[in-house]
Write a protein that holds these residues in place. Structure first.
Motif, mmCIF file in Angstrom:
data_model
loop_
_atom_site.group_PDB
_atom_site.id
_atom_site.type_symbol
_atom_site.label_atom_id
_atom_site.label_comp_id
_atom_site.label_asym_id
_atom_site.label_seq_id
_atom_site.Cartn_x
_atom_site.Cartn_y
_atom_site.Cartn_z
ATOM 1 N N ARG A 1 7.994 3.576 -5.647
ATOM 2 C CA ARG A 1 8.080 2.404 -6.441
ATOM 3 C C ARG A 1 6.857 1.614 -6.513
ATOM 4 O O ARG A 1 6.325 0.926 -7.505
ATOM 5 C CB ARG A 1 9.040 1.461 -5.553
ATOM 6 N N LEU A 2 5.998 1.449 -5.600
ATOM 7 C CA LEU A 2 4.674 0.789 -5.435
ATOM 8 C C LEU A 2 3.655 1.477 -6.438
ATOM 9 O O LEU A 2 2.636 0.935 -6.887
ATOM 10 C CB LEU A 2 4.022 0.755 -4.051
ATOM 11 N N GLN A 3 3.646 3.066 -6.349
ATOM 12 C CA GLN A 3 2.842 3.501 -7.447
ATOM 13 C C GLN A 3 3.232 4.768 -7.897
ATOM 14 O O GLN A 3 3.126 5.882 -7.867
ATOM 15 C CB GLN A 3 1.436 3.922 -6.423
ATOM 16 N N PRO A 4 4.077 4.388 -9.028
ATOM 17 C CA PRO A 4 4.851 5.201 -9.580
ATOM 18 C C PRO A 4 3.864 6.648 -10.659
ATOM 19 O O PRO A 4 4.476 7.656 -10.629
ATOM 20 C CB PRO A 4 5.857 4.808 -10.655
ATOM 21 N N GLN A 5 2.702 6.151 -10.686
ATOM 22 C CA GLN A 5 1.980 6.719 -11.539
ATOM 23 C C GLN A 5 1.081 7.976 -10.562
ATOM 24 O O GLN A 5 0.380 8.849 -11.154
ATOM 25 C CB GLN A 5 0.894 6.113 -12.447
ATOM 26 N N ASP B 1 0.812 -1.178 0.110
ATOM 27 C CA ASP B 1 -0.078 0.158 0.089
ATOM 28 C C ASP B 1 0.924 1.313 0.032
ATOM 29 O O ASP B 1 1.470 1.682 1.159
ATOM 30 C CB ASP B 1 -0.936 -0.058 1.196
ATOM 31 N N ALA B 2 0.874 1.809 -1.145
ATOM 32 C CA ALA B 2 1.866 3.137 -1.431
ATOM 33 C C ALA B 2 1.236 4.349 -0.226
ATOM 34 O O ALA B 2 2.369 4.893 0.055
ATOM 35 C CB ALA B 2 1.799 3.561 -2.704
ATOM 36 N N ALA B 3 0.287 4.399 -0.078
ATOM 37 C CA ALA B 3 -0.175 5.370 0.742
ATOM 38 C C ALA B 3 0.049 5.229 2.269
ATOM 39 O O ALA B 3 0.415 6.368 2.843
ATOM 40 C CB ALA B 3 -1.853 5.491 0.646
ATOM 41 N N LEU B 4 0.361 4.032 2.694
ATOM 42 C CA LEU B 4 0.981 3.860 4.178
ATOM 43 C C LEU B 4 2.367 4.187 4.111
ATOM 44 O O LEU B 4 2.526 5.030 4.878
ATOM 45 C CB LEU B 4 0.915 2.415 4.418
ATOM 46 N N TYR B 5 3.191 3.946 3.010
ATOM 47 C CA TYR B 5 4.405 4.364 2.952
ATOM 48 C C TYR B 5 4.730 5.998 2.765
ATOM 49 O O TYR B 5 5.570 6.619 3.586
ATOM 50 C CB TYR B 5 5.245 3.777 1.816
ATOM 51 N N LEU B 6 3.887 6.574 2.050
ATOM 52 C CA LEU B 6 3.773 7.997 1.910
ATOM 53 C C LEU B 6 3.304 8.835 3.126
ATOM 54 O O LEU B 6 3.888 9.541 3.731
ATOM 55 C CB LEU B 6 2.524 8.252 1.022
ATOM 56 N N ASP B 7 2.386 8.134 3.954
ATOM 57 C CA ASP B 7 1.837 8.800 5.251
ATOM 58 C C ASP B 7 3.068 8.521 6.216
ATOM 59 O O ASP B 7 3.402 9.603 7.007
ATOM 60 C CB ASP B 7 0.627 8.288 6.016
ATOM 61 N N ARG B 8 3.781 7.478 6.368
ATOM 62 C CA ARG B 8 4.964 7.532 7.120
ATOM 63 C C ARG B 8 5.921 8.300 6.924
ATOM 64 O O ARG B 8 6.858 8.787 7.799
ATOM 65 C CB ARG B 8 5.274 5.968 7.148
ATOM 66 N N ALA B 9 6.231 8.397 5.562
ATOM 67 C CA ALA B 9 7.187 9.432 5.125
ATOM 68 C C ALA B 9 7.081 10.918 5.746
ATOM 69 O O ALA B 9 7.814 11.483 6.176
ATOM 70 C CB ALA B 9 7.449 9.528 3.660
ATOM 71 N N ILE B 10 5.731 11.055 5.410
ATOM 72 C CA ILE B 10 5.369 12.355 6.142
ATOM 73 C C ILE B 10 5.673 12.599 7.622
ATOM 74 O O ILE B 10 6.150 13.533 8.012
ATOM 75 C CB ILE B 10 3.900 12.845 5.648
#
Length: 86
Positions: A78-82, A49-58
């Protein structure tokens, strides 16, 4: 979770002394740390789940954790390049 007690303590301190700006910084840091812990648990169960990684990055960014933030941003891309968000 240790952060729950910290959030309660900081919130109580803010109610007692709302003019103390340092308490709001502590509250933000505690919330970001809580988010990191929760997101780490969720990522273990759903590592695609790319959103989980994005939230954790924030959350890492908020806490000035440069390398972990970069790693999570890269994982999200990597998980959601688009995705425009990643």
């Amino acid at each position: 979770h240790q952060w729950r007690g910290a959030l309660d303590d900081i919130t109580a301190a803010i109610e007692t002394n709302p003019a103390n700006q340092g308490l709001y910084i502590e509250l933000g840091n505690a919330c970001a740390q809580a988010a990191l812990e929760e997101l780490a648990t969720k990522i273990k169960s759903d590592c695609d789940d790319a959103a989980l990684y994005l939230d954790r990055a924030i959350a890492h960014d908020f806490l000035h954790h440069g390398q972990p933030a970069l790693a999570d941003y890269n994982a999200a891309i990597r998980l959601q390049p688009q995705s425009v968000h990643a």
